[in-house]
Design a protein around this motif. Structure first.
Motif, PDB file in Angstrom:
ATOM      1  N   ARG A  39      -2.097  -2.172   3.739  1.00  0.00           N
ATOM      2  CA  ARG A  39      -0.855  -1.506   3.336  1.00  0.00           C
ATOM      3  C   ARG A  39      -0.074  -0.960   4.535  1.00  0.00           C
ATOM      4  NH1 ARG A  39      -2.206   3.792   0.608  1.00  0.00           N
ATOM      5  NH2 ARG A  39      -2.537   4.262   2.816  1.00  0.00           N
ATOM      6  N   ASP A  40      -0.734  -0.190   5.383  1.00  0.00           N
ATOM      7  CA  ASP A  40      -0.027   0.434   6.503  1.00  0.00           C
ATOM      8  C   ASP A  40       0.463  -0.595   7.509  1.00  0.00           C
ATOM      9  OD1 ASP A  40      -0.412   2.907   5.364  1.00  0.00           O
ATOM     10  OD2 ASP A  40      -2.122   3.448   6.634  1.00  0.00           O
ATOM     11  N   TYR A  43       3.433  -2.300   6.055  1.00  0.00           N
ATOM     12  CA  TYR A  43       4.551  -1.347   6.024  1.00  0.00           C
ATOM     13  C   TYR A  43       5.217  -1.224   7.400  1.00  0.00           C
ATOM     14  CZ  TYR A  43       6.904   3.160   6.281  1.00  0.00           C
ATOM     15  OH  TYR A  43       7.819   4.154   6.534  1.00  0.00           O
ATOM     16  N   LYS A  53      12.820   3.353   6.073  1.00  0.00           N
ATOM     17  CA  LYS A  53      11.525   3.690   5.480  1.00  0.00           C
ATOM     18  C   LYS A  53      11.432   3.323   4.007  1.00  0.00           C
ATOM     19  CE  LYS A  53      10.445   7.519   8.626  1.00  0.00           C
ATOM     20  NZ  LYS A  53      10.173   8.981   8.708  1.00  0.00           N
ATOM     21  N   GLU A  57       8.958   0.530   2.385  1.00  0.00           N
ATOM     22  CA  GLU A  57       7.983   0.842   1.344  1.00  0.00           C
ATOM     23  C   GLU A  57       8.162  -0.072   0.135  1.00  0.00           C
ATOM     24  OE1 GLU A  57       8.366   4.965   0.425  1.00  0.00           O
ATOM     25  OE2 GLU A  57       7.370   5.641   2.252  1.00  0.00           O
ATOM     26  N   LYS A 151       1.108   4.451  -1.774  1.00  0.00           N
ATOM     27  CA  LYS A 151       1.647   5.582  -1.021  1.00  0.00           C
ATOM     28  C   LYS A 151       2.049   6.678  -2.004  1.00  0.00           C
ATOM     29  CE  LYS A 151       3.211   3.599   3.351  1.00  0.00           C
ATOM     30  NZ  LYS A 151       2.633   4.641   4.217  1.00  0.00           N
ATOM     31  N   ARG A 153       4.628   8.368  -2.780  1.00  0.00           N
ATOM     32  CA  ARG A 153       5.869   8.213  -3.548  1.00  0.00           C
ATOM     33  C   ARG A 153       5.626   7.393  -4.819  1.00  0.00           C
ATOM     34  NH1 ARG A 153      11.322   7.672  -1.909  1.00  0.00           N
ATOM     35  NH2 ARG A 153      10.679   7.737   0.280  1.00  0.00           N
TER      36      ARG A 153
END
Length: 206
Positions: A39-40, A43, A53, A57, A151, A153
């Motif tokens: 994921r990171d 991203y 950003k 995402e 994440k 959010r």
């Protein structure tokens, strides 16, 4: 699973292949582990590409959604990370082409927000579609395995929508977010969850 001896895979790549095989059998935890592992990295690659950003995402979620939807097409001739990064990169390129062509939604937010602006997409109305119906019908444990790796959010949005069953309007008020942003980000999260749960349901129906 037997892997061709002519292909030199690292230990990391071999573990990814194990996870992919488990995911193909409907293991939500395997999907969650693949999401957590990359994921990171996905991203930050997309953030460099699009410079925003929120867009990065959103595109990360879309990339994993596409990868999980087509996971049966993954070939061990390549490392899973190579395949996934290619999907994510193409996703970013497509987004930049759309942006350059000014193909934006009427629901788009201004770009002067602190978080760099929020790209919106047109989504369905309040009536649940098949994907939303499936997600709501699953056990909390089944959905939680993947949701916990999102994440913050997206995790918060999914929890409010599917665990607390708030409406879009209630979520927008709760988080002080435009309703268009709520709908768009839930749309992407729902696609990711649906692709995981659909594969699981397919296995169970056999």
């Amino acid at each position: 699973m037997e892997i061709s001896s002519s292909i030199a895979h690292s230990d990391k790549a071999l573990y990814d292949i194990e996870l992919v095989e488990q995911a193909k059998k409907g293991d939500q935890k395997a999907y969650a582990k693949l999401l957590a592992r990359y994921r990171d990295s996905i991203y930050f690659m997309l953030l460099k590409m699009v410079g925003n950003k929120v867009d990065a995402e959103d595109l990360t979620i879309e990339a994993f959604g596409k990868a999980f939807r087509h996971i049966s097409l993954y070939s061990t001739n390549y490392a899973f990370s190579t395949w996934l990064f290619k999907i994510a990169s193409n996703n970013g390129i497509d987004f930049l082409r759309r942006k350059k062509g000014k193909m934006v939604s009427l629901d788009q937010e201004p770009d002067d927000k602190e978080d760099g602006g929020a790209r919106q997409i047109n989504v369905c109305d309040e009536n649940p579609d098949p994907s939303e119906t499936m997600i709501k019908s699953q056990t909390v444990e089944a959905v939680r395995a993947v949701v916990d790796k999102l994440k913050p959010r997206y995790k918060t949005l999914v929890e409010l929508r599917y665990f607390k069953e708030l409406s879009y309007e209630e979520i927008a008020e709760e988080l002080n977010m435009p309703i268009g942003t709520v709908k768009a980000q839930l749309f992407r999260s729902r696609e990711l969850l649906y692709n995981v749960l659909k594969n699981t349901e397919t296995i169970q129906d056999r």
